[in-house]
Design a protein around this motif. Structure first.
Motif, PDB file in Angstrom:
ATOM      1  N   PHE A   1       0.838  -1.191   0.000  1.00  0.00           N
ATOM      2  CA  PHE A   1       0.000   0.000   0.000  1.00  0.00           C
ATOM      3  C   PHE A   1       0.882   1.253   0.000  1.00  0.00           C
ATOM      4  N   PRO A   2       1.479   1.571  -1.140  1.00  0.00           N
ATOM      5  CA  PRO A   2       2.379   2.731  -1.180  1.00  0.00           C
ATOM      6  C   PRO A   2       1.683   4.045  -0.841  1.00  0.00           C
ATOM      7  N   GLU A   3       0.364   4.095  -1.027  1.00  0.00           N
ATOM      8  CA  GLU A   3      -0.369   5.312  -0.698  1.00  0.00           C
ATOM      9  C   GLU A   3      -0.927   5.274   0.726  1.00  0.00           C
ATOM     10  N   GLY A   4      -0.705   4.188   1.447  1.00  0.00           N
ATOM     11  CA  GLY A   4      -1.101   4.113   2.846  1.00  0.00           C
ATOM     12  C   GLY A   4      -2.301   3.265   3.153  1.00  0.00           C
ATOM     13  N   GLY A   5      -3.027   2.783   2.179  1.00  0.00           N
ATOM     14  CA  GLY A   5      -4.162   1.922   2.452  1.00  0.00           C
ATOM     15  C   GLY A   5      -5.342   2.674   3.045  1.00  0.00           C
ATOM     16  N   ASN A   6      -6.323   1.912   3.508  1.00  0.00           N
ATOM     17  CA  ASN A   6      -7.560   2.482   4.053  1.00  0.00           C
ATOM     18  C   ASN A   6      -7.318   2.936   5.487  1.00  0.00           C
ATOM     19  N   GLU A   7      -7.192   4.225   5.679  1.00  0.00           N
ATOM     20  CA  GLU A   7      -6.876   4.757   7.006  1.00  0.00           C
ATOM     21  C   GLU A   7      -7.941   5.718   7.536  1.00  0.00           C
ATOM     22  N   LYS A   8      -8.970   6.019   6.734  1.00  0.00           N
ATOM     23  CA  LYS A   8      -9.918   7.059   7.123  1.00  0.00           C
ATOM     24  C   LYS A   8     -11.317   6.544   7.447  1.00  0.00           C
ATOM     25  N   GLN A   9     -11.606   5.294   7.130  1.00  0.00           N
ATOM     26  CA  GLN A   9     -12.945   4.753   7.389  1.00  0.00           C
ATOM     27  C   GLN A   9     -13.232   4.722   8.890  1.00  0.00           C
TER      28      GLN A   9
ATOM     29  N   ALA B   1      -9.038  -0.758  13.197  1.00  0.00           N
ATOM     30  CA  ALA B   1      -7.732  -0.101  13.086  1.00  0.00           C
ATOM     31  C   ALA B   1      -7.472   0.160  11.620  1.00  0.00           C
ATOM     32  N   PRO B   2      -6.756   1.222  11.271  1.00  0.00           N
ATOM     33  CA  PRO B   2      -6.452   1.501   9.866  1.00  0.00           C
ATOM     34  C   PRO B   2      -5.461   0.486   9.310  1.00  0.00           C
ATOM     35  N   THR B   3      -5.437   0.378   8.000  1.00  0.00           N
ATOM     36  CA  THR B   3      -4.512  -0.543   7.340  1.00  0.00           C
ATOM     37  C   THR B   3      -3.070  -0.192   7.692  1.00  0.00           C
ATOM     38  N   SER B   4      -2.336  -1.187   8.179  1.00  0.00           N
ATOM     39  CA  SER B   4      -0.895  -1.035   8.418  1.00  0.00           C
ATOM     40  C   SER B   4      -0.256  -2.405   8.262  1.00  0.00           C
ATOM     41  N   GLY B   5      -0.317  -2.911   7.037  1.00  0.00           N
ATOM     42  CA  GLY B   5       0.122  -4.273   6.784  1.00  0.00           C
ATOM     43  C   GLY B   5      -1.080  -5.159   6.542  1.00  0.00           C
ATOM     44  N   CYS B   6      -0.919  -6.469   6.703  1.00  0.00           N
ATOM     45  CA  CYS B   6      -2.007  -7.424   6.502  1.00  0.00           C
ATOM     46  C   CYS B   6      -2.192  -8.283   7.738  1.00  0.00           C
ATOM     47  N   HIS B   7      -3.392  -8.854   7.853  1.00  0.00           N
ATOM     48  CA  HIS B   7      -3.643  -9.821   8.920  1.00  0.00           C
ATOM     49  C   HIS B   7      -3.416 -11.240   8.441  1.00  0.00           C
ATOM     50  N   ASP B   8      -3.838 -11.536   7.218  1.00  0.00           N
ATOM     51  CA  ASP B   8      -3.705 -12.901   6.721  1.00  0.00           C
ATOM     52  C   ASP B   8      -3.731 -12.879   5.196  1.00  0.00           C
ATOM     53  N   ILE B   9      -3.047 -13.846   4.598  1.00  0.00           N
ATOM     54  CA  ILE B   9      -2.977 -13.982   3.146  1.00  0.00           C
ATOM     55  C   ILE B   9      -3.214 -15.443   2.800  1.00  0.00           C
ATOM     56  N   THR B  10      -4.045 -15.681   1.784  1.00  0.00           N
ATOM     57  CA  THR B  10      -4.243 -17.023   1.242  1.00  0.00           C
ATOM     58  C   THR B  10      -3.760 -17.032  -0.197  1.00  0.00           C
ATOM     59  N   VAL B  11      -2.979 -18.049  -0.555  1.00  0.00           N
ATOM     60  CA  VAL B  11      -2.433 -18.123  -1.915  1.00  0.00           C
ATOM     61  C   VAL B  11      -3.069 -19.265  -2.688  1.00  0.00           C
ATOM     62  N   PHE B  12      -3.287 -19.034  -3.974  1.00  0.00           N
ATOM     63  CA  PHE B  12      -3.741 -20.041  -4.930  1.00  0.00           C
ATOM     64  C   PHE B  12      -2.551 -20.235  -5.857  1.00  0.00           C
ATOM     65  N   ALA B  13      -1.586 -21.049  -5.407  1.00  0.00           N
ATOM     66  CA  ALA B  13      -0.245 -21.049  -5.999  1.00  0.00           C
ATOM     67  C   ALA B  13      -0.243 -21.411  -7.476  1.00  0.00           C
ATOM     68  N   ARG B  14      -1.029 -22.410  -7.864  1.00  0.00           N
ATOM     69  CA  ARG B  14      -0.942 -22.853  -9.256  1.00  0.00           C
ATOM     70  C   ARG B  14      -1.490 -21.817 -10.226  1.00  0.00           C
ATOM     71  N   ARG B  15      -2.261 -20.854  -9.725  1.00  0.00           N
ATOM     72  CA  ARG B  15      -2.759 -19.774 -10.580  1.00  0.00           C
ATOM     73  C   ARG B  15      -2.027 -18.463 -10.310  1.00  0.00           C
ATOM     74  N   ASN B  16      -0.989 -18.533  -9.461  1.00  0.00           N
ATOM     75  CA  ASN B  16      -0.185 -17.344  -9.143  1.00  0.00           C
ATOM     76  C   ASN B  16      -1.038 -16.210  -8.589  1.00  0.00           C
TER      77      ASN B  16
ATOM     78  N   PHE C   1     -12.614  -5.157  10.273  1.00  0.00           N
ATOM     79  CA  PHE C   1     -11.255  -5.712  10.296  1.00  0.00           C
ATOM     80  C   PHE C   1     -11.195  -6.876   9.309  1.00  0.00           C
ATOM     81  N   TRP C   2     -10.640  -6.606   8.114  1.00  0.00           N
ATOM     82  CA  TRP C   2     -10.476  -7.665   7.106  1.00  0.00           C
ATOM     83  C   TRP C   2      -9.497  -8.689   7.664  1.00  0.00           C
ATOM     84  N   HIS C   3      -9.997  -9.901   7.917  1.00  0.00           N
ATOM     85  CA  HIS C   3      -9.267 -10.874   8.731  1.00  0.00           C
ATOM     86  C   HIS C   3      -8.654 -12.016   7.932  1.00  0.00           C
ATOM     87  N   SER C   4      -9.390 -12.641   7.025  1.00  0.00           N
ATOM     88  CA  SER C   4      -8.876 -13.795   6.291  1.00  0.00           C
ATOM     89  C   SER C   4      -9.623 -13.942   4.978  1.00  0.00           C
ATOM     90  N   ALA C   5      -9.134 -14.848   4.123  1.00  0.00           N
ATOM     91  CA  ALA C   5      -9.703 -15.023   2.786  1.00  0.00           C
ATOM     92  C   ALA C   5      -9.636 -16.488   2.392  1.00  0.00           C
TER      93      ALA C   5
END
Length: 447
Positions: A219-227, A232-247, A281-285
């Motif tokens: 988030f080079p522009e800082g992410g969602n910080e005003k909602q 808490a405002p965006t400052s990194g991620c909580h969780d990431i899920t990958v679909f590796a074979r589709r990149n 709070f966007w938590h997981s995917a």
């Protein structure tokens, strides 16, 4: 579990392996309500140092006949060859929140997001304001499941709240996408802005050479910080899920939900981004099997609040189901468990994964004291619960319930914060086609 603010390097060869315990597996329903298609077949309670109420059971990973359960006091290895009679193989005492776990081959990875005085399993808690404070990834050799050995640590910025295992394209290494957050100006290893993740590369032929190889800014522009409705405002991620074979990857990043292109494993790029005024709070995917839908969860209240009451309603603290259309995320519907919980039960959307049913999109999901829910989202506009297991409220009131619930080789395994490991069996025409499918490994955030 969400944590907004942080409170508050000597390599060791082994964690403390506690005495083996193999209690008889019994189903502990504790006044549970269940659908007719769910059977509770086994429970292994927490024991010893893990029995304390503050020793929260956390995430799960699976490999062959074994299940691995994180805990704020360490981790447990179970033999689940007979799911109705799971047995403890080893318990490793190595405190550190959250101790979320991933496995690959003979390696196990733990996420530590509480600052301690060095990386030893015996290190005392400390303040993140101290330069000597350590947080990050601990790596164990699990070639002997009865005696795991602690072989390496890697410090990561702002610790490691969760980790996602990402295979490289050569088979010679694995990557860990480390999600963390909560920067403050007086934290030497976690200063703002922290709009990035850490990427740890682990050479499989020399895992002790593991190190951070990239810190991409998402988030080079800082992410969602005003909602205003954000926990808490965006400052990194909580969780990431990958679909590796589709990149592909889907990131739940506090105030933002994102899609990423991970064709270059060390340089993930955000390709789509969404916000939602109902999400705190966007938590997981979780992707569906085709990779054209994503279920994002909102951990309203950070997991501590009673967000499943009638007063909170059906759209806050819920799932949001998106379709992937032309590289964009398009919201289709919310889903929330239809059973209202009491004001004393912490309940909100939490960790889940797909049930590999043929021709359908079905996932099982934990809802803390809301229990375990099975949701059919084949029609993304009309998700519906088709099965559930819901214990009665804890007494005395305490933080508890199902932290994570995953389907693995014919059964549902739930990591209950206070009750230990639960095993459930579902019999439903919509999920029966999954019963015969067998996986060699399951890290639920690696699809």
């Amino acid at each position: 579990m969400g944590r907004v603010l942080k409170l508050g390097r000597v390599l060791v060869l082994t964690g403390a392996v506690l005495g083996l315990v193999t209690p008889a597996a019994q189903a502990r329903d504790d006044g549970a309500r269940t659908s007719s298609t769910i059977k509770h077949v086994a429970n292994i309670p927490k024991k010893g140092a893990f029995a304390a109420s503050e020793a929260y059971s956390t995430d799960l990973a699976f490999q062959g006949r074994y299940a691995f359960q994180g805990n704020y006091h360490g981790f447990t290895v179970y033999d689940i060859k007979d799911p109705a009679k799971p047995a403890v193989v080893s318990r490793v005492s190595c405190p550190g929140g959250q101790n979320d776990v991933s496995v690959h081959g003979d390696l196990l990875f733990l996420s530590v997001d509480d600052p301690v005085k060095g990386d030893s399993c015996r290190a005392e808690p400390t303040s993140p304001a101290f330069r000597s404070a350590w947080e990050g990834i601990r790596i164990f050799d699990i070639s002997d499941k009865s005696r795991p050995k602690y072989i390496k640590s890697v410090r990561t910025d702002c610790g490691s709240h969760t980790n996602t295992l990402v295979p490289d394209k050569t088979g010679k290494a694995v990557y860990l996408y480390v999600s963390s957050y909560g920067p403050q100006n007086d934290f030497p290893h976690c200063k703002p802005p922290h709009d990035s993740i850490s990427i740890v590369k682990v050479p499989l032929d020399r895992p002790t050479a593991a190190k951070v190889v990239a810190k991409p800014v998402l988030f080079p522009e800082g992410g969602n910080e005003k909602q205003e409705t954000l926990l808490a405002p965006t400052s990194g991620c909580h969780d990431i899920t990958v679909f590796a074979r589709r990149n592909l990857a889907a990131g739940a990043c506090m105030g933002d939900g994102v899609l990423m292109d991970i064709s270059d494993r060390e340089r993930p790029k955000v390709t789509a981004r969404v916000t939602d005024d109902n999400f705190a709070f966007w938590h997981s995917a979780t992707f569906n099997a085709a990779g054209d839908k994503v279920v994002f969860t909102d951990e309203l209240g950070g997991g501590l609040g009673a967000a499943c009451t009638q007063a909170v309603g059906p759209q806050r603290g819920a799932d949001a189901i998106y379709t992937v259309e032309g590289g964009r995320l398009v919201k289709q519907a919310y889903f929330k468990i239809p059973r209202h919980q009491s004001a004393g039960e912490n309940c909100v959307a939490h960790n889940g994964s797909l049930i590999p049913a043929k021709g359908r999109d079905i996932m099982v999901q934990a809802w803390y004291q809301g229990g375990v829910s099975v949701v059919d989202f084949t029609d993304a506009t009309k998700p519906q619960e088709i099965a559930y297991f819901d214990r009665g409220p804890l007494s005395p009131r305490d933080f508890g319930g199902a932290w994570s619930a995953y389907y693995y080789n014919g059964h549902i395994y739930s990591s209950d914060i206070q009750k230990g490991l639960d095993v459930l069996r579902i019999t439903d025409p919509r999920t029966d086609s999954a019963a015969g499918k067998r996986l060699k490994v399951l890290n639920p955030q690696t699809q």
